[in-house]
Design an enzyme around this catalytic site. Structure first.
Site, PDB file in Angstrom:
ATOM      1  N   TYR A   1      50.362  70.885  53.497  1.00 42.91           N
ATOM      2  CA  TYR A   1      50.148  71.970  52.473  1.00 42.91           C
ATOM      3  C   TYR A   1      48.792  72.173  53.021  1.00 42.91           C
ATOM      4  O   TYR A   1      47.887  71.185  53.141  1.00 42.91           O
ATOM      5  CB  TYR A   1      50.433  71.510  51.192  1.00 42.91           C
ATOM      6  CG  TYR A   1      49.562  72.154  50.197  1.00 42.91           C
ATOM      7  CD1 TYR A   1      48.658  71.268  49.466  1.00 42.91           C
ATOM      8  CD2 TYR A   1      49.401  73.616  49.956  1.00 42.91           C
ATOM      9  CE1 TYR A   1      47.953  72.089  48.556  1.00 42.91           C
ATOM     10  CE2 TYR A   1      48.691  74.126  49.094  1.00 42.91           C
ATOM     11  CZ  TYR A   1      47.881  73.423  48.087  1.00 42.91           C
ATOM     12  OH  TYR A   1      47.248  73.970  47.210  1.00 42.91           O
TER      13      TYR A   1
ATOM     14  N   ASP B   1      53.992  63.012  46.867  1.00 40.49           N
ATOM     15  CA  ASP B   1      53.664  64.140  46.045  1.00 40.49           C
ATOM     16  C   ASP B   1      55.174  64.900  45.877  1.00 40.49           C
ATOM     17  O   ASP B   1      55.609  65.472  46.948  1.00 40.49           O
ATOM     18  CB  ASP B   1      52.672  65.011  46.710  1.00 40.49           C
ATOM     19  CG  ASP B   1      52.383  66.565  45.927  1.00 40.49           C
ATOM     20  OD1 ASP B   1      53.158  66.712  44.846  1.00 40.49           O
ATOM     21  OD2 ASP B   1      51.471  67.228  46.186  1.00 40.49           O
TER      22      ASP B   1
ATOM     23  N   ILE C   1      56.239  67.374  43.665  1.00 40.77           N
ATOM     24  CA  ILE C   1      55.984  68.407  43.094  1.00 40.77           C
ATOM     25  C   ILE C   1      57.092  69.328  43.144  1.00 40.77           C
ATOM     26  O   ILE C   1      57.221  70.292  41.963  1.00 40.77           O
ATOM     27  CB  ILE C   1      54.636  69.242  43.311  1.00 40.77           C
ATOM     28  CG1 ILE C   1      53.995  70.095  42.352  1.00 40.77           C
ATOM     29  CG2 ILE C   1      54.605  69.894  44.589  1.00 40.77           C
ATOM     30  CD1 ILE C   1      52.929  70.635  42.594  1.00 40.77           C
TER      31      ILE C   1
ATOM     32  N   LYS D   1      55.534  74.175  39.806  1.00 42.97           N
ATOM     33  CA  LYS D   1      56.487  74.786  40.839  1.00 42.97           C
ATOM     34  C   LYS D   1      57.800  74.680  40.113  1.00 42.97           C
ATOM     35  O   LYS D   1      58.491  75.880  40.080  1.00 42.97           O
ATOM     36  CB  LYS D   1      56.614  73.963  42.014  1.00 42.97           C
ATOM     37  CG  LYS D   1      55.205  73.650  42.691  1.00 42.97           C
ATOM     38  CD  LYS D   1      54.908  74.987  43.312  1.00 42.97           C
ATOM     39  CE  LYS D   1      53.263  74.893  43.881  1.00 42.97           C
ATOM     40  NZ  LYS D   1      52.719  75.865  44.393  1.00 42.97           N
TER      41      LYS D   1
END
Lengths: 438, 534
Positions: free
Chosen positions: A152, A237, A239, A276
């Site tokens: 990312y 992570d 998410i 998200k």
């Protein structure tokens, strides 16, 4: 360097003048192009379609419906007890009811295969803040975190800017679907050492952004074992975990720890957020879940700089505690994302474009390397500019995700209506036809 | 990228120093050498011998630590030029051997924060929240006078909420308070609606004599990150800000923790009613510069916390002149601007800049709704700056501390209800003034006088006659008695870095009128025993 005193203007810090925020990269430049000429179904049909923003709008109607039907949790009318305490409440522990609700929600998404203790949850205003906070806690300025590529683009800013910590990439390539290998881990570690950076941890995103795929159990175990051997941290992570198209395909590091009876778990920390999975990025809700007591204590104190509004906590506590709603939401959301994914993959395939086999997330990882003049970053950026300016689609070039192979692009599909996605696919089709004729 | 040899993972072994010792050891020699040479004593005896000792001590520690860690979970190596840190690592590895925490290391930044809070400021807050006073259900509980919250006008806010939210948080039929449009990513530095509403509110509470530009605002989740973000923008690690004392204990955290910026106290005296003097500022500036630390600005709160007094227009001019002369910034935390009582007028830095030809690029204002609108839980704060470069940087940095869009919408709605805001401001002013008068009068009957103040939620009380010895130690003894015997949590002046012992910050806005006699009675008991003993 800060501006010196000879000039009449007063100086700023190195942080303020540095470029580490990375906002001049193509990743963000494409957004600017979109902002200047945004596509609209009726009023601006030739505008730029935003496919570079990983936002989930496919299940918004479910949220709206819930809020209309369930006012009791969200109102503070006559007789509603919580307001007074709520508006005053600024304890960095966060509302207990909200932490409990988050813990339950996180368990639910993982199909009950991992348990979460609400007292290990630290709240932050978004996962952006959670990742930065963890970096402050786990590493000193000049230390390094290992991050698998592609990653990312925001990590360059979130993990490095104010913290002064470095990112050393763990290179992955298409030969094995960009999975992390023990060799790549070791190579990255050696590379960091040779540059005199102390490696403090590995940070993975699972499901991966930008790949749109979950990490396999064996790979997760390898990464965890690697971190244990090197005595460093592992930040996972997660998410996008609720955006896995099929619930059984996502393995959380929490599950692995549970099966190992939490041995060596004090090095593991999970980042989560509602931006998200629940499509609520505007509410700024992020969490750090840590198996390390000291990290929990420190993170909690540091979260003073990034607290979640108590009003938001209150509203979401009610919503996330409603098992009926959350079950329905998780299931429906997965189905809709899966359908979108199928739609875009099919559309791209018809246009002659292959994608990485994905099973999660709000985007797909598209392979345009056959279209490159030469296999270089420059050629990729040239192609990206053409797609932005002529095809008028904002997609994210792999180089801004530090991908070692040129020609890959991340394409988001969940932040628009199906009609808009059709339009985008038509444009791609036309573009590919034109290229073939040349 | 394939490796030609198969990876043999080494046996888990403790992470001993893998670096080449030369450079690191040289650093370790140089640093003590410098320190010693600057001291007195002959060059040879004064420097060589202690250095040799240091060197051997470090070698000994290094060897000792290596052998120690072999039998314990490995502790990561630190090769630091600072002897003190090596000692700290040793003791940390002892902790590890007791199995209290896992062996994996956390950063030095985090280590200092992870220590238990030993500041009276935090200890008192904890105690009060564990055993909170309630007139009916817990009359022997700890009365909280250490948290600057205002509960006096809650009824007004609760009433507004119930009238405007009615059955649903979302308002009626997708009206102003629906969630559409706010769930998605918002501008990280706050919505224009909220900025406009804040501009109006700030202007109103500051007396209507100054206006604020929304384009110069960066909104943050509370004033706490606003201060930290400004520090990140204006100063590098190791730089410093001058701050008049006594100051808000939270500044130590907000300014220093993660930024590595220092705070240099500039002491103010009761003889001046704790108003800053430019002479003192100048002295502090020069002294700090002499020892090689760069001052990047002045941090002040106006109205002042904890004293509650205001900076005059003239003082603001003087500060601006001083800042210009030294080419430094000014951060003016004006979060209590709307808590004025009495007849004095508040003058914002912004107002002074409007009227005169000062260089605006060095002035930055911090504001928020936690005090003036009693909504600390909602996390609404702001950086207000005249410096485009600072704004550009702050706008990007505030993504780490953005305000929930849901809350922004609610607050906009509240702020635009001018009838409500007027009623709130007027009523709040009266109630705060009333409370203050009663509280100060109550303290007076006990022989405790308070500093002159015109704003804020607390009084700055002089209890120096009650402390056993005129020292910080004596002050803390009294604080302890007040907390554990009288069961009142007040903030001791030392937590605010006050140079004169015996001053205490007492917040009165979390009390009801009926509680005041209870507070005074409790203080009286302790006061009596204190004067008996001294």
């Amino acid at each position: 360097m800060a501006i010196e005193i000879e000039q009449p203007s007063v100086g700023l810090s190195k942080v303020a003048v540095s470029e580490t925020h990375g906002e001049d990269s193509p990743y963000f430049a494409g957004w600017k192009a979109y902002d200047e000429n945004p596509y609209h179904e009726s009023s601006n049909q030739s505008g730029v379609i935003q496919m570079g923003l990983a936002e989930n709008q496919v299940s918004f109607d479910l949220l709206e419906k819930y809020l209309e039907e369930h006012s009791e949790g969200s109102s503070w009318g006559k007789g509603a007890p919580g307001f007074r305490e709520n508006a005053l409440f600024q304890d960095y522990h966060g509302l207990k009811s909200f932490r409990q609700a988050m813990a339950n929600f996180m368990e639910q998404i993982r199909g009950g295969r991992a348990k979460f203790d609400p007292d290990r949850i630290v709240l932050t205003a978004g996962a952006t803040a959670a990742n930065e906070l963890l970096t402050f806690i786990l590493a000193d300025p000049g230390d390094a975190l290992l991050v698998p590529t592609p990653y990312y683009p925001g990590f360059d800013r979130d993990l490095r800017w104010r913290t002064g910590v470095k990112i050393v990439p763990i290179h992955c390539d298409s030969s094995n679907n960009f999975q992390v290998t023990p060799q790549a881990l070791e190579a990255a570690y050696q590379c960091a050492e040779s540059m005199n950076f102390k490696v403090r941890g590995v940070l993975i995103t699972n499901p991966s952004n930008p790949l749109g795929a979950t990490i396999q159990r064996s790979v997760l175990e390898e990464i965890l074992d690697f971190a244990t051997r090197k005595n460093i941290h592992l930040v996972s992570d997660e998410i996008y975990c609720g955006s896995t198209f099929s619930s059984s395909e996502f393995i959380s590091v929490a599950e692995i720890l549970q099966t190992r009876d939490y041995k060596n778990s004090e090095r593991v920390h999970i980042v989560y957020s509602l931006s998200k999975d629940l499509g609520l990025p505007g509410f700024r809700v992020g969490t750090i879940y840590s198996y390390n007591d000291k990290v929990v204590t420190t993170a909690r104190r540091m979260s003073s700089f990034t607290l979640i509004s108590s009003q938001t906590q209150h509203l979401l506590a009610c919503m996330l505690s409603n098992k009926e709603f959350t079950e329905k939401y998780i299931k429906t959301n997965r189905e809709r994302l899966s359908k979108r994914y199928d739609m875009i993959i099919k559309g791209l395939k018809n246009a002659g474009i292959e994608c990485l086999k994905g099973n999660a997330g709000l985007f797909c990882w598209m392979n345009l390397s056959p279209l490159l003049e030469e296999p270089t970053r420059e050629a990729e950026l040239t192609l990206w500019k053409i797609i932005l300016n002529e095809v008028r689609l904002n997609i994210s070039p792999g180089s801004s995700c530090h991908c070692s192979e040129p020609g890959w692009f991340r394409v988001c599909f969940a932040n628009m209506s199906e009609q808009t996605l059709e339009v985008a696919l038509e444009r791609i089709h036309k573009f590919m036809e034109q290229r073939k004729r040349k | 990228m394939t490796l030609t040899r198969s990876i043999q993972y080494p046996n888990p072994e403790p992470e001993v120093q893998t670096r080449k010792p030369g450079r690191a050891t040289a650093m370790r020699l140089i640093v003590p050498l410098q320190g010693v040479v600057q001291g007195r004593g002959g060059l040879i005896f004064g420097s060589l011998i202690p250095c040799a000792l240091f060197y051997f001590l470090q070698l000994y520690l290094k060897r000792h630590r290596s052998s120690n860690s072999r039998s314990n979970p490995p502790s990561p190596s630190t090769s630091s030029p600072n002897l003190a840190e090596i000692t700290r690592t040793s003791s940390r590895s002892n902790l590890l051997s007791r199995g209290l925490i896992g062996p994996v290391r956390i950063s030095s930044r985090a280590m200092s924060i992870a220590k238990p809070n030993d500041s009276p400021y935090y200890i008192g807050l904890d105690k009060a929240s564990e055993d909170p006073y309630d007139r009916i259900s817990n009359p022997d509980g700890v009365i909280q006078l250490g948290l600057l919250e205002n509960r006096l006008c809650f009824d007004l806010i609760a009433k507004w909420m119930s009238e405007n939210l009615s059955d649903s948080m979302m308002g009626r039929e997708g009206g102003d308070l629906s969630i559409s449009g706010i769930t998605t990513y918002q501008p990280v530095d706050g919505t224009m609606e909220l900025k406009l509403a804040m501009a109006g509110f700030m202007s109103r509470v500051m007396g209507g004599t100054v206006s604020f530009e929304p384009s110069q605002m960066v909104l943050t989740a509370g004033a706490t990150p606003a201060i930290e973000t400004l520090c990140f923008c204006l100063a590098d690690h190791g730089n410093a800000f001058l701050v008049p004392t006594p100051y808000y204990p939270g500044f130590d955290r907000d300014v220093k923790w993660r930024t590595g910026v220092e705070l240099i106290p500039v002491h103010c005296r009761s003889t001046d009613n704790f108003i800053l003097s430019i002479t003192a500022l100048d002295q502090a500036f020069n002294q700090t510069r002499k020892r090689g630390t760069k001052i990047r600005g002045i941090l002040l709160s106006n109205p002042a916390n904890p004293v509650g007094n205001l900076l005059s227009r003239e003082m603001l001019y003087n500060l601006l002149d001083f800042a210009r002369e030294k080419n430094i910034h000014i951060i003016s935390d004006e979060i209590f601007a709307g808590t004025m009582y009495g007849n004095e007028e508040f003058v914002s830095m912004a107002e002074v800049l409007d009227s005169e030809n000062f260089d605006k690029n060095r002035v930055h204002i911090v504001y928020g709704l936690s005090k003036d609108l009693s909504l600390p839980g909602f996390r609404v704060g702001m950086i207000y700056s005249f410096n485009e470069n600072v704004l550009a940087a702050a706008r990007k940095l505030t993504r780490f501390s953005s305000i929930s869009a849901l809350t922004q919408r609610l607050v906009v709605s509240m702020l635009l209800d001018t009838r409500f805001i007027e009623e709130y401001i007027e009523t709040n002013k009266k109630r705060v003034q009333n409370m203050r008068d009663l509280f100060v009068a109550g303290l007076k009957t006990l022989g405790i006088r308070c500093a002159d103040s015109s704003a804020g939620f607390c009084c700055w009380a002089d209890m120096s006659k009650l402390i056993p010895t005129y020292s910080e130690k004596g002050e803390l003894e009294l604080w302890d008695k007040l907390l554990n015997v009288a069961k009142i949590n007040v903030t001791p002046g030392s937590a605010c870095h006050c140079i004169e012992p015996g001053w205490f910050r007492c917040c009165f806005t979390t009390l009801a009128q009926e509680d005041i006699p209870v507070v005074m009675e409790r203080i009286r008991k302790v006061a009596d025993t204190s004067t008996l003993c001294s």
